[in-house]
Design an enzyme around this catalytic site. Structure first.
Site, PDB file in Angstrom:
ATOM      1  N   GLY A 178     -21.518   7.545 -54.138  1.00  0.00           N
ATOM      2  CA  GLY A 178     -21.691   8.765 -54.902  1.00  0.00           C
ATOM      3  C   GLY A 178     -22.801   9.628 -54.331  1.00  0.00           C
ATOM      4  O   GLY A 178     -23.391   9.321 -53.283  1.00  0.00           O
TER       5      GLY A 178
ATOM      6  N   LEU B 134     -26.013  10.397 -55.382  1.00  0.00           N
ATOM      7  CA  LEU B 134     -27.316   9.754 -55.246  1.00  0.00           C
ATOM      8  C   LEU B 134     -27.211   8.469 -54.438  1.00  0.00           C
ATOM      9  O   LEU B 134     -28.075   8.181 -53.600  1.00  0.00           O
ATOM     10  CB  LEU B 134     -27.915   9.460 -56.628  1.00  0.00           C
ATOM     11  CG  LEU B 134     -29.264   8.738 -56.606  1.00  0.00           C
ATOM     12  CD1 LEU B 134     -30.308   9.529 -55.827  1.00  0.00           C
ATOM     13  CD2 LEU B 134     -29.740   8.464 -58.028  1.00  0.00           C
TER      14      LEU B 134
ATOM     15  N   ASP C 229     -16.566  -3.245 -59.129  1.00  0.00           N
ATOM     16  CA  ASP C 229     -16.214  -2.440 -60.291  1.00  0.00           C
ATOM     17  C   ASP C 229     -17.266  -2.692 -61.361  1.00  0.00           C
ATOM     18  O   ASP C 229     -17.327  -3.774 -61.953  1.00  0.00           O
ATOM     19  CB  ASP C 229     -14.833  -2.829 -60.802  1.00  0.00           C
ATOM     20  CG  ASP C 229     -14.429  -2.076 -62.065  1.00  0.00           C
ATOM     21  OD1 ASP C 229     -15.196  -1.192 -62.512  1.00  0.00           O
ATOM     22  OD2 ASP C 229     -13.350  -2.376 -62.610  1.00  0.00           O
ATOM     23  N   ILE C 230     -18.119  -1.702 -61.610  1.00  0.00           N
ATOM     24  CA  ILE C 230     -19.241  -1.908 -62.518  1.00  0.00           C
ATOM     25  C   ILE C 230     -18.798  -2.149 -63.950  1.00  0.00           C
ATOM     26  O   ILE C 230     -19.558  -2.667 -64.769  1.00  0.00           O
ATOM     27  CB  ILE C 230     -20.209  -0.712 -62.446  1.00  0.00           C
ATOM     28  CG1 ILE C 230     -21.564  -1.085 -63.053  1.00  0.00           C
ATOM     29  CG2 ILE C 230     -19.616   0.505 -63.124  1.00  0.00           C
ATOM     30  CD1 ILE C 230     -22.640  -0.069 -62.842  1.00  0.00           C
TER      31      ILE C 230
ATOM     32  N   ALA D 205     -22.128   6.210 -62.137  1.00  0.00           N
ATOM     33  CA  ALA D 205     -22.094   6.979 -63.384  1.00  0.00           C
ATOM     34  C   ALA D 205     -20.802   7.776 -63.450  1.00  0.00           C
ATOM     35  O   ALA D 205     -20.236   8.145 -62.420  1.00  0.00           O
ATOM     36  CB  ALA D 205     -23.289   7.932 -63.471  1.00  0.00           C
TER      37      ALA D 205
ATOM     38  N   THR E  73     -30.793  10.396 -67.045  1.00  0.00           N
ATOM     39  CA  THR E  73     -30.600  11.841 -66.953  1.00  0.00           C
ATOM     40  C   THR E  73     -31.399  12.610 -68.005  1.00  0.00           C
ATOM     41  O   THR E  73     -31.777  12.046 -69.051  1.00  0.00           O
ATOM     42  CB  THR E  73     -29.097  12.159 -67.140  1.00  0.00           C
ATOM     43  OG1 THR E  73     -28.903  13.566 -67.248  1.00  0.00           O
ATOM     44  CG2 THR E  73     -28.567  11.522 -68.414  1.00  0.00           C
ATOM     45  N   ASP E  74     -31.623  13.886 -67.737  1.00  0.00           N
ATOM     46  CA  ASP E  74     -32.242  14.769 -68.730  1.00  0.00           C
ATOM     47  C   ASP E  74     -31.313  15.023 -69.908  1.00  0.00           C
ATOM     48  O   ASP E  74     -31.755  15.493 -70.962  1.00  0.00           O
ATOM     49  CB  ASP E  74     -32.656  16.088 -68.081  1.00  0.00           C
ATOM     50  CG  ASP E  74     -31.495  16.829 -67.435  1.00  0.00           C
ATOM     51  OD1 ASP E  74     -30.573  16.163 -66.911  1.00  0.00           O
ATOM     52  OD2 ASP E  74     -31.505  18.080 -67.431  1.00  0.00           O
TER      53      ASP E  74
ATOM     54  N   TYR F 133     -21.665  12.332 -72.544  1.00  0.00           N
ATOM     55  CA  TYR F 133     -22.391  11.923 -71.342  1.00  0.00           C
ATOM     56  C   TYR F 133     -23.802  11.462 -71.689  1.00  0.00           C
ATOM     57  O   TYR F 133     -24.227  10.365 -71.326  1.00  0.00           O
ATOM     58  CB  TYR F 133     -22.435  13.079 -70.349  1.00  0.00           C
ATOM     59  CG  TYR F 133     -23.280  12.800 -69.124  1.00  0.00           C
ATOM     60  CD1 TYR F 133     -22.981  11.736 -68.282  1.00  0.00           C
ATOM     61  CD2 TYR F 133     -24.386  13.596 -68.829  1.00  0.00           C
ATOM     62  CE1 TYR F 133     -23.762  11.467 -67.160  1.00  0.00           C
ATOM     63  CE2 TYR F 133     -25.161  13.343 -67.711  1.00  0.00           C
ATOM     64  CZ  TYR F 133     -24.858  12.273 -66.883  1.00  0.00           C
ATOM     65  OH  TYR F 133     -25.630  12.014 -65.787  1.00  0.00           O
TER      66      TYR F 133
ATOM     67  N   LYS G 290     -25.275   7.611 -71.531  1.00  0.00           N
ATOM     68  CA  LYS G 290     -26.384   7.337 -70.617  1.00  0.00           C
ATOM     69  C   LYS G 290     -27.593   6.781 -71.372  1.00  0.00           C
ATOM     70  O   LYS G 290     -28.265   5.861 -70.895  1.00  0.00           O
ATOM     71  CB  LYS G 290     -26.771   8.598 -69.846  1.00  0.00           C
ATOM     72  CG  LYS G 290     -25.734   9.065 -68.842  1.00  0.00           C
ATOM     73  CD  LYS G 290     -25.531   8.057 -67.716  1.00  0.00           C
ATOM     74  CE  LYS G 290     -26.683   8.057 -66.733  1.00  0.00           C
ATOM     75  NZ  LYS G 290     -26.442   7.145 -65.583  1.00  0.00           N
TER      76      LYS G 290
END
Length: 294
Positions: free
Chosen positions: A10, A12, A38-39, A62, A103-104, A127, A131
């Site tokens: 991905g 990042l 596979d997470i 993510a 994440t913010d 989302y 998260k």
């Protein structure tokens, strides 16, 4: 330092992989994309962690963007929440450190001051909810952990063609294609160069940072519209950019003001440089890559 990297293809993950491969402190790196691990599968995650037996597992996997998470909430939960649970549990079994990238979007963006790691999270869409739940799962699964929040990532394109390129790349490609540009100007955040974020993650591990939640962003705040204008100015591109309101063309609600601030532990290099300076580092790479594929 032996590291297992998940989500390695991905946006990042691609930069963390390149940064770790060049870091002499990393003695071994095993980089796994979705095809390798596979997470969402507890057994696959446990098998990978036991096989590699790393000192740390950096989880960059993510599901995003926010609209997709709202459309597929079960998948968002599986990747953003259950995945971190499986990673944390597998790490706890062997004494490894799970590193979860958040994440913010865990904040509601209703204030007028930047958020610190101690600020109260209050996500407003799937989302952010999934998260934040992933953060909690990481903390609950492993007493030794690192949760790193960041925002508005830009940097080299992902290895996987299925992953989205960063905003900077996308607006440049749109301008080159002559597409009309309507960019949000009422969402304010903390742009972050993936190279700086990756370096800080490795530094936190190298210095054995205490378990906790850290905000890692470049200094300075701006809107997506500002970032677009800075990108075009840096490349000498003359394109018409029309500012619009976020609510006009998205389905998932967005937090409107989510700059992040926070200090890293003593000994760990602070991310001090401004996002504009980081962007100046990245743009020549982007321009060179685009020229190469003409």
């Amino acid at each position: 330092m032996r590291i297992l990297l998940l989500g390695a293809e991905g946006l990042l993950g691609t930069t963390v992989r390149a940064t770790a491969e060049a870091d002499p402190r990393v003695t071994e790196l095993v980089a796994a994309g979705r095809g390798e691990v596979d997470i969402t599968s507890r057994s696959e995650v446990r098998r990978a962690v036991r096989t590699v037996h790393p000192d740390a597992v950096i989880n960059t996997a993510a599901l995003m963007p926010a609209d997709l998470c709202d459309e597929t909430p079960d998948l968002a939960y599986a990747i953003n929440t259950l995945g971190p649970r499986w990673v944390g549990q597998a790490c706890a079994d062997i004494g490894a450190i799970p590193v979860y990238i958040s994440t913010d979007f865990v904040f509601d963006g209703q204030g007028d001051q930047p958020y610190t790691p101690d600020s109260l999270p209050r996500p407003v869409q799937t989302y952010g909810i999934t998260k934040l739940a992933g953060e909690h799962e990481t903390r609950l699964a492993s007493g030794r952990h690192l949760v790193t929040r960041s925002a508005c990532l830009f940097g080299p394109p992902p290895r996987s063609t299925r992953a989205r390129r960063c905003f900077v790349d996308r607006v440049l490609l749109a301008a080159r294609a002559g597409k009309p540009l309507h960019i949000v100007d009422n969402v304010v955040t903390s742009p972050t160069y993936t190279v700086d974020l990756a370096t800080s993650i490795l530094d936190l591990l190298h210095h054995d940072a205490p378990s906790g939640t850290y905000h890692v962003v470049n200094s300075g705040i701006n809107s997506w519209y500002d970032l677009c204008l800075a990108t075009f100015a840096g490349l000498g591109i003359d394109a018409e950019v029309n500012p619009v309101q976020e609510q006009l063309f998205t389905t998932a609600p967005r937090p409107l003001y989510t700059p992040l601030v926070g200090e890293l532990p003593p000994g760990v290099r602070q991310v001090r440089r401004h996002w504009r300076d980081a962007l100046d580092d990245y743009l020549p790479q982007l321009q060179g890559a685009l020229h190469a594929v003409r």
